[in-house]
Design a protein around this motif. Structure first.
Motif, PDB file in Angstrom:
ATOM      1  N   LEU A 102      -6.525  -3.947 -10.003  1.00 56.19           N
ATOM      2  CA  LEU A 102      -5.990  -3.162  -8.892  1.00 56.19           C
ATOM      3  C   LEU A 102      -4.476  -3.326  -8.791  1.00 56.19           C
ATOM      4  O   LEU A 102      -3.746  -2.349  -8.580  1.00 56.19           O
ATOM      5  N   HIS A 160      -0.954  -3.273  -1.667  1.00 56.13           N
ATOM      6  CA  HIS A 160      -2.334  -2.873  -1.956  1.00 56.13           C
ATOM      7  C   HIS A 160      -3.228  -4.100  -2.126  1.00 56.13           C
ATOM      8  O   HIS A 160      -4.361  -4.128  -1.645  1.00 56.13           O
ATOM      9  N   THR A 161      -2.715  -5.116  -2.830  1.00 57.87           N
ATOM     10  CA  THR A 161      -3.507  -6.325  -3.047  1.00 57.87           C
ATOM     11  C   THR A 161      -3.746  -7.053  -1.732  1.00 57.87           C
ATOM     12  O   THR A 161      -4.845  -7.586  -1.492  1.00 57.87           O
ATOM     13  N   ALA A 164      -6.503  -5.346   0.026  1.00 61.43           N
ATOM     14  CA  ALA A 164      -7.799  -5.673  -0.570  1.00 61.43           C
ATOM     15  C   ALA A 164      -8.251  -7.079  -0.193  1.00 61.43           C
ATOM     16  O   ALA A 164      -9.450  -7.330   0.005  1.00 61.43           O
ATOM     17  N   GLU A 181     -10.373   0.144  -7.448  1.00 63.69           N
ATOM     18  CA  GLU A 181      -9.348   0.925  -6.763  1.00 63.69           C
ATOM     19  C   GLU A 181      -9.578   0.789  -5.269  1.00 63.69           C
ATOM     20  O   GLU A 181     -10.693   0.506  -4.827  1.00 63.69           O
ATOM     21  N   GLY A 182      -8.541   1.015  -4.485  1.00 59.61           N
ATOM     22  CA  GLY A 182      -8.605   0.769  -3.058  1.00 59.61           C
ATOM     23  C   GLY A 182      -9.738   1.460  -2.319  1.00 59.61           C
ATOM     24  O   GLY A 182     -10.583   0.788  -1.691  1.00 59.61           O
ATOM     25  N   GLN A 186     -12.947  -0.266  -0.294  1.00 64.34           N
ATOM     26  CA  GLN A 186     -13.073  -0.148   1.158  1.00 64.34           C
ATOM     27  C   GLN A 186     -14.450   0.380   1.555  1.00 64.34           C
ATOM     28  O   GLN A 186     -15.000   0.004   2.591  1.00 64.34           O
ATOM     29  N   SER A 196      -6.934  -1.097   7.020  1.00 61.24           N
ATOM     30  CA  SER A 196      -6.525  -1.037   5.618  1.00 61.24           C
ATOM     31  C   SER A 196      -6.378   0.406   5.156  1.00 61.24           C
ATOM     32  O   SER A 196      -5.447   0.744   4.423  1.00 61.24           O
ATOM     33  N   MET A 200      -2.895   1.895   3.942  1.00 60.66           N
ATOM     34  CA  MET A 200      -2.836   2.415   2.581  1.00 60.66           C
ATOM     35  C   MET A 200      -2.422   3.877   2.579  1.00 60.66           C
ATOM     36  O   MET A 200      -1.628   4.313   1.738  1.00 60.66           O
ATOM     37  N   TYR A 260      -6.554   9.272  -2.459  1.00 61.46           N
ATOM     38  CA  TYR A 260      -6.178   8.464  -1.300  1.00 61.46           C
ATOM     39  C   TYR A 260      -6.120   9.281  -0.015  1.00 61.46           C
ATOM     40  O   TYR A 260      -5.492   8.858   0.953  1.00 61.46           O
TER      41      TYR A 260
END
Length: 314
Positions: A102, A160-161, A164, A181-182, A186, A196, A200, A260
């Motif tokens: 990621l 992003h990390t 997560a 991937e995000g 989620q 989040s 994001m 996204y």
């Protein structure tokens, strides 16, 4: 309830983005492998031609070679693992490996957005303000623009990390995607991912908006300048070049934006997987064709390189 309170992540995730039919997996393996090899061939070829030909040691080709290197890194973060999973009986990835994938995916995808904006700025100065080109797009400026693209990627990937890491996973650990991937992570989190998702969306939206706006404004100014030129042939060539560049940029930005956008239905997740194939495989494969192979100077440099090879003493 005890599991819900336990915020320790699962030791591994199952990547469930593939079809269960072995025939479909075999067909996808052949398709993805062929596309990945074309991607490597095109982008490595661009790097070699630009590096070996002194006539291409200019800002524009420095950006092109930087884009080729970035595309190789971007796709290689995802594709080799995806190919091995298509052949594996159990498609699992550990939690640390998932976060690592990621992170680097976010680094390279964000850096590509900013690099495409830098390339658009380079063409804008070259066409609209040629007398200032040597000053505005100096060697130092080129290095700073590329370094700034990677810095933006690192900052975005770190965010992003962090998003997560806020998620806990205590239920089914099947990720409905080809890779980590995000949004798919989620979707399986057992904690409320609203914050989040919002963060994001703001971060990704800001990056896409700023770089996309810079690209659109640059090309709009280029087209306006071209329309004022008396040469009809020059206008046709510029329109062809700009339309090709914008089509690839639109494909890359559009697929990222869709992934996204926050859609969470099953149908939207399936479309998201299709979109991810475009920006991890298709667009990096098209970039050498659109930016390099349709360029007369690149073709001439390739011809000179092949000519030197054939004329070398045996």
């Amino acid at each position: 309830m005890m599991a819900m309170r336990n915020h320790t992540p699962n030791t591994e995730f199952v990547l469930g983005g593939f079809s269960e039919q072995r025939e479909v997996q075999a067909a996808l393996f052949v398709l993805f492998l062929g596309t990945y090899l074309l991607l490597l061939l095109g982008n490595l070829g661009t790097l070699l031609v630009v590096g070996l030909d002194a006539q291409l040691h200019t800002p524009m080709y420095f950006f092109l070679s930087s884009l080729s290197f970035l595309d190789i890194c971007f796709s290689s973060t995802i594709t080799p693992r995806m190919l091995s999973d298509l052949l594996a009986a159990r498609k699992v990835i550990s939690y640390p490996q998932c976060l690592t994938q990621l992170y680097f995916y976010a680094v390279f995808s964000t850096a590509e957005c900013y690099l495409l904006a830098a390339m658009a700025y380079d063409r804008y100065v070259a066409i609209c303000s040629p007398l200032l080109y040597a000053t505005c797009v100096s060697s130092r400026a080129c290095v700073l623009l590329v370094a700034g693209s990677y810095l933006a990627g690192i900052l975005n990937a770190s965010l992003h990390t962090c998003f997560a890491l806020r998620l806990s996973f205590c239920g089914p650990n099947v990720v409905n995607h080809f890779y980590c991937e995000g949004p798919p992570l989620q979707a399986i989190s057992c904690t409320d991912p609203t914050l989040s998702k919002v963060l994001m969306f703001v971060v990704v939206g800001s990056n896409l908006f700023l770089t996309g706006l810079a690209i659109l404004v640059s090309y709009a100014c280029i087209l306006a300048a071209v329309l004022r030129t008396p040469s009809a042939a020059g206008r046709r060539k510029a329109f062809s070049t700009c339309s090709s560049h914008l089509s690839v940029v639109t494909l890359f930005y559009g697929s990222l934006a869709f992934m996204y956008s926050g859609a969470s239905s099953r149908h939207s997740q399936e479309l998201g997987k299709t979109a991810s194939v475009f920006y991890t495989l298709v667009t990096p494969t098209l970039n050498p064709i659109v930016y390099s192979l349709r360029n007369k100077e690149m073709k001439a440099a390739l011809g000179r390189a092949l000519g030197r090879k054939h004329s070398a003493p045996k």
